[in-house]
Design an enzyme around this catalytic site. Structure first.
Site, PDB file in Angstrom:
ATOM      1  N   ASN A  48       0.822  -1.218   0.000  1.00  0.00           N
ATOM      2  CA  ASN A  48       0.000   0.000   0.000  1.00  0.00           C
ATOM      3  C   ASN A  48       0.854   1.265   0.000  1.00  0.00           C
ATOM      4  O   ASN A  48       0.340   2.359   0.200  1.00  0.00           O
ATOM      5  CB  ASN A  48      -0.899   0.025   1.238  1.00  0.00           C
ATOM      6  CG  ASN A  48      -1.823  -1.159   1.272  1.00  0.00           C
ATOM      7  OD1 ASN A  48      -2.412  -1.525   0.262  1.00  0.00           O
ATOM      8  ND2 ASN A  48      -1.948  -1.787   2.436  1.00  0.00           N
ATOM      9  N   HIS A 139     -14.392  -1.491   6.081  1.00  0.00           N
ATOM     10  CA  HIS A 139     -13.240  -2.180   6.669  1.00  0.00           C
ATOM     11  C   HIS A 139     -13.547  -2.717   8.071  1.00  0.00           C
ATOM     12  O   HIS A 139     -14.319  -2.123   8.826  1.00  0.00           O
ATOM     13  CB  HIS A 139     -12.076  -1.181   6.752  1.00  0.00           C
ATOM     14  CG  HIS A 139     -10.766  -1.801   7.092  1.00  0.00           C
ATOM     15  ND1 HIS A 139     -10.223  -1.741   8.343  1.00  0.00           N
ATOM     16  CD2 HIS A 139      -9.893  -2.492   6.326  1.00  0.00           C
ATOM     17  CE1 HIS A 139      -9.045  -2.370   8.335  1.00  0.00           C
ATOM     18  NE2 HIS A 139      -8.828  -2.824   7.118  1.00  0.00           N
ATOM     19  N   GLU A 183     -16.037   3.999   3.448  1.00  0.00           N
ATOM     20  CA  GLU A 183     -14.683   4.256   2.965  1.00  0.00           C
ATOM     21  C   GLU A 183     -14.817   5.158   1.745  1.00  0.00           C
ATOM     22  O   GLU A 183     -15.881   5.208   1.124  1.00  0.00           O
ATOM     23  CB  GLU A 183     -13.996   2.940   2.568  1.00  0.00           C
ATOM     24  CG  GLU A 183     -13.757   2.024   3.750  1.00  0.00           C
ATOM     25  CD  GLU A 183     -13.116   0.686   3.369  1.00  0.00           C
ATOM     26  OE1 GLU A 183     -12.280   0.648   2.453  1.00  0.00           O
ATOM     27  OE2 GLU A 183     -13.476  -0.311   4.008  1.00  0.00           O
ATOM     28  N   SER A 187     -10.876  -0.776   0.108  1.00  0.00           N
ATOM     29  CA  SER A 187      -9.526  -1.337   0.156  1.00  0.00           C
ATOM     30  C   SER A 187      -9.371  -2.619  -0.644  1.00  0.00           C
ATOM     31  O   SER A 187      -8.284  -2.904  -1.131  1.00  0.00           O
ATOM     32  CB  SER A 187      -9.127  -1.589   1.605  1.00  0.00           C
ATOM     33  OG  SER A 187     -10.017  -2.492   2.222  1.00  0.00           O
ATOM     34  N   ASP A 212     -13.728   7.035   5.855  1.00  0.00           N
ATOM     35  CA  ASP A 212     -12.389   6.462   6.030  1.00  0.00           C
ATOM     36  C   ASP A 212     -11.648   6.654   4.712  1.00  0.00           C
ATOM     37  O   ASP A 212     -11.952   6.010   3.711  1.00  0.00           O
ATOM     38  CB  ASP A 212     -12.500   4.975   6.400  1.00  0.00           C
ATOM     39  CG  ASP A 212     -11.132   4.343   6.604  1.00  0.00           C
ATOM     40  OD1 ASP A 212     -10.132   4.893   6.095  1.00  0.00           O
ATOM     41  OD2 ASP A 212     -11.060   3.291   7.262  1.00  0.00           O
ATOM     42  N   HIS A 215      -7.265   4.847   1.755  1.00  0.00           N
ATOM     43  CA  HIS A 215      -6.629   4.508   0.476  1.00  0.00           C
ATOM     44  C   HIS A 215      -6.707   5.638  -0.546  1.00  0.00           C
ATOM     45  O   HIS A 215      -6.394   5.432  -1.713  1.00  0.00           O
ATOM     46  CB  HIS A 215      -7.248   3.229  -0.091  1.00  0.00           C
ATOM     47  CG  HIS A 215      -6.937   2.051   0.758  1.00  0.00           C
ATOM     48  ND1 HIS A 215      -5.756   1.355   0.659  1.00  0.00           N
ATOM     49  CD2 HIS A 215      -7.621   1.490   1.785  1.00  0.00           C
ATOM     50  CE1 HIS A 215      -5.731   0.385   1.567  1.00  0.00           C
ATOM     51  NE2 HIS A 215      -6.856   0.455   2.257  1.00  0.00           N
ATOM     52  N   LYS A 240      -0.154   4.076   4.463  1.00  0.00           N
ATOM     53  CA  LYS A 240      -0.324   3.646   3.077  1.00  0.00           C
ATOM     54  C   LYS A 240       0.425   4.637   2.175  1.00  0.00           C
ATOM     55  O   LYS A 240       1.652   4.601   2.148  1.00  0.00           O
ATOM     56  CB  LYS A 240      -1.800   3.477   2.786  1.00  0.00           C
ATOM     57  CG  LYS A 240      -2.404   2.514   3.854  1.00  0.00           C
ATOM     58  CD  LYS A 240      -3.674   1.884   3.523  1.00  0.00           C
ATOM     59  CE  LYS A 240      -4.302   1.185   4.720  1.00  0.00           C
ATOM     60  NZ  LYS A 240      -3.618  -0.023   5.173  1.00  0.00           N
TER      61      LYS A 240
HETATM   62  C1  LIG Z   1     -10.035   1.238   4.880  1.00  0.00           C
HETATM   63  C2  LIG Z   1      -8.995   0.980   5.906  1.00  0.00           C
HETATM   64  N1  LIG Z   1      -9.081   1.597   7.099  1.00  0.00           N
HETATM   65  C3  LIG Z   1      -8.161   1.397   8.043  1.00  0.00           C
HETATM   66  C4  LIG Z   1      -7.093   0.550   7.853  1.00  0.00           C
HETATM   67  C5  LIG Z   1      -6.113   0.328   8.958  1.00  0.00           C
HETATM   68  O1  LIG Z   1      -5.007   1.159   8.817  1.00  0.00           O
HETATM   69  P1  LIG Z   1      -3.620   0.739   9.478  1.00  0.00           P
HETATM   70  O2  LIG Z   1      -2.998  -0.241   8.568  1.00  0.00           O
HETATM   71  O3  LIG Z   1      -2.869   2.027   9.600  1.00  0.00           O
HETATM   72  O4  LIG Z   1      -3.930   0.148  10.805  1.00  0.00           O
HETATM   73  C6  LIG Z   1      -6.953  -0.092   6.620  1.00  0.00           C
HETATM   74  C7  LIG Z   1      -5.780  -0.952   6.371  1.00  0.00           C
HETATM   75  O5  LIG Z   1      -5.806  -2.126   6.340  1.00  0.00           O
HETATM   76  C8  LIG Z   1      -7.935   0.108   5.634  1.00  0.00           C
HETATM   77  O6  LIG Z   1      -7.860  -0.550   4.483  1.00  0.00           O
END
Ligand SMILES: Cc1ncc(COP(=O)(O)O)c(C=O)c1O
Length: 394
Positions: A48, A139, A183, A187, A212, A215, A240
């Site tokens: 990522n 997520h 989101e 993801s 969120d 990405h 990411k």
């Molecule tokens: C949409 C989404 N939110 C949050 C996260 C979590 O972020 P982090 O990897 O910094 O814990 C991810 C990562 O896997 C994600 O894809």
């Protein structure tokens, strides 16, 4: 063996029986394009690190300098003695990038969703159980936050604003506080939520829109600002496109203040360490100027999508740097991942429960570190006679 261990063993055995058991594999990386495993190097399509910032010298130098200057740890939570001087300028830069009045940095993106949503949806503070409208494919960390708050989710069909509107309509006149959770870029699918329509619904129903932007931040939007400009609260991560580690909330000053007073992930967790803060600070300085890299990554993804679709692969509704190849069964995804690995290409298989049953896939991510030849090589392997969907259908 203690009794609980027997249950854990049974769980593992049942996962293995379904082809869903996971395990950790040691790897190494010396630069952003490749990954080393055993004695072999692979082109990495499962990272990522969309801008290749993990190995960027400016980030590394600042991380090292801040470790020298501030130590390798922050020593305590931000409310005790961990709120080191660098936090305030970082949060000002981040608020500017996200075009929000304020921001708050905490540990990982997962922790931010889990802990911030728990606080934001707290029924004791809101005076009633909130009505939480959530995209079905959000997520795991968002589900976790809702669960921690004891908030039931009203799930709408993935990226379906009409369905969201219908569900909101059923609660018209209900004066419990409403929230919409989505989101921006999903993801595992690389598609983008219809944020304009969702924001209009949020305003019409006086719902708080929480996006969120994990990405999209850094890699999409004006100057890498992401796609959360219409959100009341944007959540994200530095892990990411920003190349480092850590999570954040960008919001009003009131929400920031509230989280400092109510969010367990801020109150009871040690502040991010100085080297990590140094990398974040440097990324925030350079990311707005990386338009050429963002365009390059978009071009690579488009080149891949066009080739893969022409060969008959199902790349879903991806329009971003994340492109799935949906294969169906876990076995098919594992087999395709293995075939690519033999050819020196790394694309991890993604299986349920991370994605819905029947949609196991390869999740490919394109980054500024890739070369066009890498994409062509990937397409070449996918087009091989016995690999392509047409050949498999015969
Ligand atoms: C949409 C989404 N939110 C949050 C996260 C979590 O972020 P982090 O990897 O910094 O814990 C991810 C990562 O896997 C994600 O894809």
């Amino acid at each position: 063996m203690v009794v609980s261990e027997r249950h854990y063993r049974a769980f593992l055995d049942s996962r293995a029986g379904e082809g869903l058991r996971r395990s950790l594999l040691a790897v190494a990386a010396r630069e952003a394009r490749t990954i080393l495993s055993g004695d072999r190097s692979y082109i990495n399509f499962s990272s990522n690190d969309y801008l290749g910032l993990r190995f960027n010298e400016t980030l590394i130098d600042r991380a090292a300098a801040w470790a020298e200057a501030w130590g390798v740890g922050s020593g305590a939570s931000r409310l005790v003695t961990g709120n080191l001087d660098p936090f305030a300028p970082i949060e000002a830069k981040l608020a500017r990038l996200k075009a929000k009045p304020a921001s708050l940095v905490m540990a990982s993106g997962f922790q931010t969703n889990a802990a911030a949503l728990q606080a934001i949806l707290d029924k004791a503070v809101l005076g009633a159980e909130p009505l939480v409208f959530a995209d079905r494919l959000n997520h795991a960390s968002m589900h976790f936050g809702c669960q921690a708050a004891g908030a039931r989710q009203i799930r709408y069909r993935h990226c379906d604003a009409a369905h969201l509107g219908e569900l909101l309509g059923r609660y018209r006149g209900d004066d419990r506080p409403k929230f919409i959770l989505t989101e921006s870029v999903f993801s595992m699918d690389g598609d983008v939520a219809p944020l304009g329509d969702i924001a209009r619904l949020a305003r019409a129903h006086e719902a708080c829109l929480i996006v969120d932007d994990a990405h999209a931040t850094g890699i999409l939007g004006e100057g890498g600002s992401g796609l959360s400009s219409e959100a009341d609260i944007a959540i994200g991560t530095f892990s990411k496109a920003l190349g480092g580690f850590g999570g954040f909330v960008a919001s009003s000053e009131t929400v920031r203040d509230y989280l400092i007073n109510r969010c367990a992930g801020v109150i009871y967790s040690t502040a991010l360490p100085p080297p990590v803060l140094g990398a974040i600070d440097a990324a925030l300085d350079i990311v707005p100027g990386m338009n050429a890299e963002r365009a390059y990554v978009a071009g690579l993804a488009e080149r891949f999508r066009a080739g893969a679709r022409a060969a008959g692969w199902d790349t879903g509704l991806s329009t971003t740097q994340i492109v799935p190849i949906v294969l169906g069964t876990p076995e098919a995804a594992i087999a395709m991942s293995g075939r690519l690995r033999q050819a020196g290409l790394w694309a991890s298989s993604i299986r349920p429960p991370t994605v819905p049953p029947g949609t196991a896939r390869l999740r490919l991510a394109f980054t500024a570190a890739h070369q066009e030849a890498d994409i062509d090589r990937l397409l070449e392997i996918l087009a091989a006679k016995d690999a392509s969907p047409r050949a498999r259908a015969v």
